[in-house]
Design an enzyme around this catalytic site. Structure first.
Site, PDB file in Angstrom:
ATOM      1  CE  LYS A  44      -3.460  -1.022  -0.560  1.00 23.17           C
ATOM      2  NZ  LYS A  44      -3.875  -1.743  -1.824  1.00 23.17           N
ATOM      3  CB  SER A  45       4.341   1.929  -0.037  1.00 24.72           C
ATOM      4  OG  SER A  45       4.271   1.369   1.256  1.00 24.72           O
ATOM      5  CB  THR A  47       3.222  -1.590  -5.309  1.00 19.21           C
ATOM      6  OG1 THR A  47       3.074  -1.570  -3.908  1.00 19.21           O
ATOM      7  CG2 THR A  47       4.233  -2.605  -5.765  1.00 19.21           C
ATOM      8  CG  ASN A  48      -0.396  -2.029  -8.224  1.00 17.75           C
ATOM      9  OD1 ASN A  48      -0.267  -2.877  -9.091  1.00 17.75           O
ATOM     10  ND2 ASN A  48      -0.506  -2.335  -6.942  1.00 17.75           N
ATOM     11  CD1 TRP A  49       1.475   6.461 -10.162  1.00 21.22           C
ATOM     12  CD2 TRP A  49       1.477   7.296  -8.080  1.00 21.22           C
ATOM     13  NE1 TRP A  49       1.486   7.835 -10.252  1.00 21.22           N
ATOM     14  CE2 TRP A  49       1.494   8.364  -8.990  1.00 21.22           C
ATOM     15  CE3 TRP A  49       1.473   7.566  -6.712  1.00 21.22           C
ATOM     16  CZ2 TRP A  49       1.501   9.699  -8.570  1.00 21.22           C
ATOM     17  CZ3 TRP A  49       1.472   8.888  -6.290  1.00 21.22           C
ATOM     18  CH2 TRP A  49       1.489   9.942  -7.210  1.00 21.22           C
ATOM     19  CD1 TRP A  72      -1.447 -10.724 -13.114  1.00 21.19           C
ATOM     20  CD2 TRP A  72      -2.823  -9.088 -12.456  1.00 21.19           C
ATOM     21  NE1 TRP A  72      -2.734 -11.076 -13.486  1.00 21.19           N
ATOM     22  CE2 TRP A  72      -3.593 -10.095 -13.086  1.00 21.19           C
ATOM     23  CE3 TRP A  72      -3.470  -7.961 -11.961  1.00 21.19           C
ATOM     24  CZ2 TRP A  72      -4.989  -9.996 -13.238  1.00 21.19           C
ATOM     25  CZ3 TRP A  72      -4.843  -7.867 -12.117  1.00 21.19           C
ATOM     26  CH2 TRP A  72      -5.583  -8.866 -12.750  1.00 21.19           C
ATOM     27  CD1 TRP A  77       3.911  -8.336  -5.321  1.00 21.71           C
ATOM     28  CD2 TRP A  77       2.883  -7.732  -7.214  1.00 21.71           C
ATOM     29  NE1 TRP A  77       3.470  -7.036  -5.186  1.00 21.71           N
ATOM     30  CE2 TRP A  77       2.840  -6.641  -6.320  1.00 21.71           C
ATOM     31  CE3 TRP A  77       2.316  -7.581  -8.486  1.00 21.71           C
ATOM     32  CZ2 TRP A  77       2.248  -5.432  -6.630  1.00 21.71           C
ATOM     33  CZ3 TRP A  77       1.717  -6.380  -8.807  1.00 21.71           C
ATOM     34  CH2 TRP A  77       1.688  -5.318  -7.886  1.00 21.71           C
ATOM     35  CG  HIS A  99       4.330  -6.112  -1.391  1.00 21.57           C
ATOM     36  ND1 HIS A  99       4.395  -4.809  -1.783  1.00 21.57           N
ATOM     37  CD2 HIS A  99       3.097  -6.552  -1.773  1.00 21.57           C
ATOM     38  CE1 HIS A  99       3.255  -4.469  -2.381  1.00 21.57           C
ATOM     39  NE2 HIS A  99       2.460  -5.511  -2.389  1.00 21.57           N
ATOM     40  NE  ARG A 121      -0.107   6.449   0.565  1.00 21.26           N
ATOM     41  CZ  ARG A 121      -1.311   6.031   0.184  1.00 21.26           C
ATOM     42  NH1 ARG A 121      -1.509   4.736  -0.046  1.00 21.26           N
ATOM     43  NH2 ARG A 121      -2.302   6.876   0.010  1.00 21.26           N
ATOM     44  CB  SER A 129      -3.913   2.488   1.948  1.00 21.31           C
ATOM     45  OG  SER A 129      -4.072   1.899   0.696  1.00 21.31           O
TER      46      SER A 129
HETATM   47  S1  PPS Z   1      -0.574  -3.030  -3.089  1.00 25.80           S
HETATM   48  O1  PPS Z   1      -1.883  -3.724  -3.003  1.00 25.80           O
HETATM   49  O2  PPS Z   1       0.183  -3.220  -1.834  1.00 25.80           O
HETATM   50  O3  PPS Z   1       0.199  -3.400  -4.250  1.00 25.80           O
HETATM   51  O4  PPS Z   1      -0.992  -1.483  -3.171  1.00 25.80           O
HETATM   52  P1  PPS Z   1      -0.082  -0.267  -3.680  1.00 25.80           P
HETATM   53  O5  PPS Z   1      -0.164  -0.192  -5.148  1.00 25.80           O
HETATM   54  O6  PPS Z   1       1.255  -0.336  -3.049  1.00 25.80           O
HETATM   55  O7  PPS Z   1      -0.830   0.974  -3.020  1.00 25.80           O
HETATM   56  C1  PPS Z   1      -2.177   1.261  -3.284  1.00 25.80           C
HETATM   57  C2  PPS Z   1      -2.406   2.712  -2.925  1.00 25.80           C
HETATM   58  O8  PPS Z   1      -1.819   3.558  -3.937  1.00 25.80           O
HETATM   59  C3  PPS Z   1      -2.839   4.365  -4.504  1.00 25.80           C
HETATM   60  N1  PPS Z   1      -2.544   4.625  -5.918  1.00 25.80           N
HETATM   61  C4  PPS Z   1      -2.306   5.845  -6.412  1.00 25.80           C
HETATM   62  N2  PPS Z   1      -2.256   7.051  -5.814  1.00 25.80           N
HETATM   63  C5  PPS Z   1      -2.025   8.123  -6.616  1.00 25.80           C
HETATM   64  N3  PPS Z   1      -1.850   8.049  -7.941  1.00 25.80           N
HETATM   65  C6  PPS Z   1      -1.899   6.858  -8.584  1.00 25.80           C
HETATM   66  N4  PPS Z   1      -1.728   6.812  -9.899  1.00 25.80           N
HETATM   67  C7  PPS Z   1      -2.136   5.691  -7.806  1.00 25.80           C
HETATM   68  N5  PPS Z   1      -2.251   4.371  -8.089  1.00 25.80           N
HETATM   69  C8  PPS Z   1      -2.501   3.737  -6.929  1.00 25.80           C
HETATM   70  C9  PPS Z   1      -4.116   3.564  -4.306  1.00 25.80           C
HETATM   71  O9  PPS Z   1      -5.254   4.351  -4.482  1.00 25.80           O
HETATM   72  C10 PPS Z   1      -3.897   3.071  -2.877  1.00 25.80           C
HETATM   73  O10 PPS Z   1      -3.988   4.122  -1.918  1.00 25.80           O
HETATM   74  P2  PPS Z   1      -5.354   4.521  -1.159  1.00 25.80           P
HETATM   75  O11 PPS Z   1      -4.908   5.482  -0.089  1.00 25.80           O
HETATM   76  O12 PPS Z   1      -5.947   3.291  -0.591  1.00 25.80           O
HETATM   77  O13 PPS Z   1      -6.215   5.185  -2.188  1.00 25.80           O
END
Ligand code: PPS
Length: 285
Positions: A44-45, A47-49, A72, A77, A99, A121, A129
């Site tokens: 939730k830090s 990763t996907n962004w 993915w 992963w 992770h 984060r 999150s």
């Molecule tokens: S995971 O499941 O651990 O792989 O999740 P991870 O991708 O690390 O984190 C998910 C949070 O990142 C937010 N997110 C983004 N924020 C801003 N911009 C972009 N493009 C973006 N993509 C993913 C996502 O909404 C999750 O945060 P929260 O606070 O829950 O919204």
């Protein structure tokens, strides 16, 4: 198997899709290659962004790949069974997510020139999150009340263990030329500057227009509207789509909407105890 955990080397992992055998293989047998790029985070830090940013940098800002291939599959992963299989079949240069805490990461990293991007984060935002995500991701235990989840988070009684251990462990690599730490908050405050620094780290030259295209196509709104990136395609055995969305809010400081003053102070006390020796400051300090 869903929502159950096993313990591996003192840390909790989901039973669904994970196993001690895979974790042992990844740590001891997996061969890191010099041209690998690893996207490493505590859950939730961001990763996907970061995965989206790295995918787009790879394609010079052209969104065709991120719009046609599941995230993915673009960057598996390595920590779990399916991801490991995909990573082993991935034609180089590989883009891989993890992770894993540093002590469980493939040992062969030490002998390689592979690059690691480590995104951190604000841990209170990670907590919030993760609390929401735990309700919909069927790999994770139901979080219970926020009060009890706060205690689980602070003591590392969550999947992948303690945020504090993860961050202090990985930040031990700071200063290594193949290690690039960046925060979710920096990505928010200065997305273009962040992409420029990531490109520099990767040795990838993009024009200003191409970098702007990376920022645009990796934005929260772009990802939310892209079924290859928003996890709407995740199978029902993994995600309860009725309970919420992966791309929830995507902002800094949402913890203020969830934690009480007492919960926030409790967090701060543990944070100070655990982080004071690190000698680093972060945007959320
Ligand atoms: S995971 O499941 O651990 O792989 O999740 P991870 O991708 O690390 O984190 C998910 C949070 O990142 C937010 N997110 C983004 N924020 C801003 N911009 C972009 N493009 C973006 N993509 C993913 C996502 O909404 C999750 O945060 P929260 O606070 O829950 O919204």
């Amino acid at each position: 198997m869903a929502r159950e955990y096993f313990t591996h080397k003192g840390l909790l992992f989901p039973c669904l899709d994970y196993s001690p055998e895979v974790l042992n293989y990844v740590e001891n047998e997996f061969q890191v290659q010099d041209d690998d790029v690893f996207n490493v985070t505590y859950p939730k830090s961001g990763t996907n962004w970061m995965l989206e940013i790295l995918s787009l940098i790879r394609c010079d800002g052209d969104p065709s790949w991120v719009r046609s291939v599941l995230n993915w599959e673009r960057a598996p992963w390595v920590d779990n069974q399916n991801g490991l299989k995909a990573a082993l079949k991935y034609p180089p240069p590989r883009l891989i997510c993890s992770h894993l805490p540093v002590q469980l990461f493939p040992k062969s990293l030490q002998r390689s020139k592979a690059k690691i991007i480590y995104t951190l984060r604000c841990p209170k935002d990670v907590l919030v999150s993760l609390y929401h995500f735990s309700k919909l991701l069927l790999l994770l235990k139901d979080p219970g009340s926020l009060d009890s989840f706060l205690e689980d988070f602070l003591s590392g009684n969550v999947a992948y263990g303690s945020w504090f251990d993860h961050v202090t462990g990985w930040m031990g690599l700071k200063g290594n030329e193949n290690f690039f730490p960046i925060t979710y908050e920096e990505l928010q405050q200065d997305p273009l500057g962040s992409v420029r620094r990531i490109c520099h780290f990767l040795g990838k030259e993009l024009s200003e227009e191409q970098m702007a295209a990376v920022v645009e196509n990796a934005s929260f709104q772009s990802m939310k509207g892209n079924k290859m990136s928003n996890f709407s395609q995740a199978e029902d055995q993994y995600m309860d789509h009725q309970k919420g969305e992966f791309l929830r809010k995507g902002i800094c400081g949402d913890w203020r909407n969830h934690l009480s003053e007492a919960q926030s102070q409790r967090f701060d006390t543990v944070y100070r105890e655990r982080m004071q020796g690190l000698g680093m400051t972060f945007p959320w300090d």
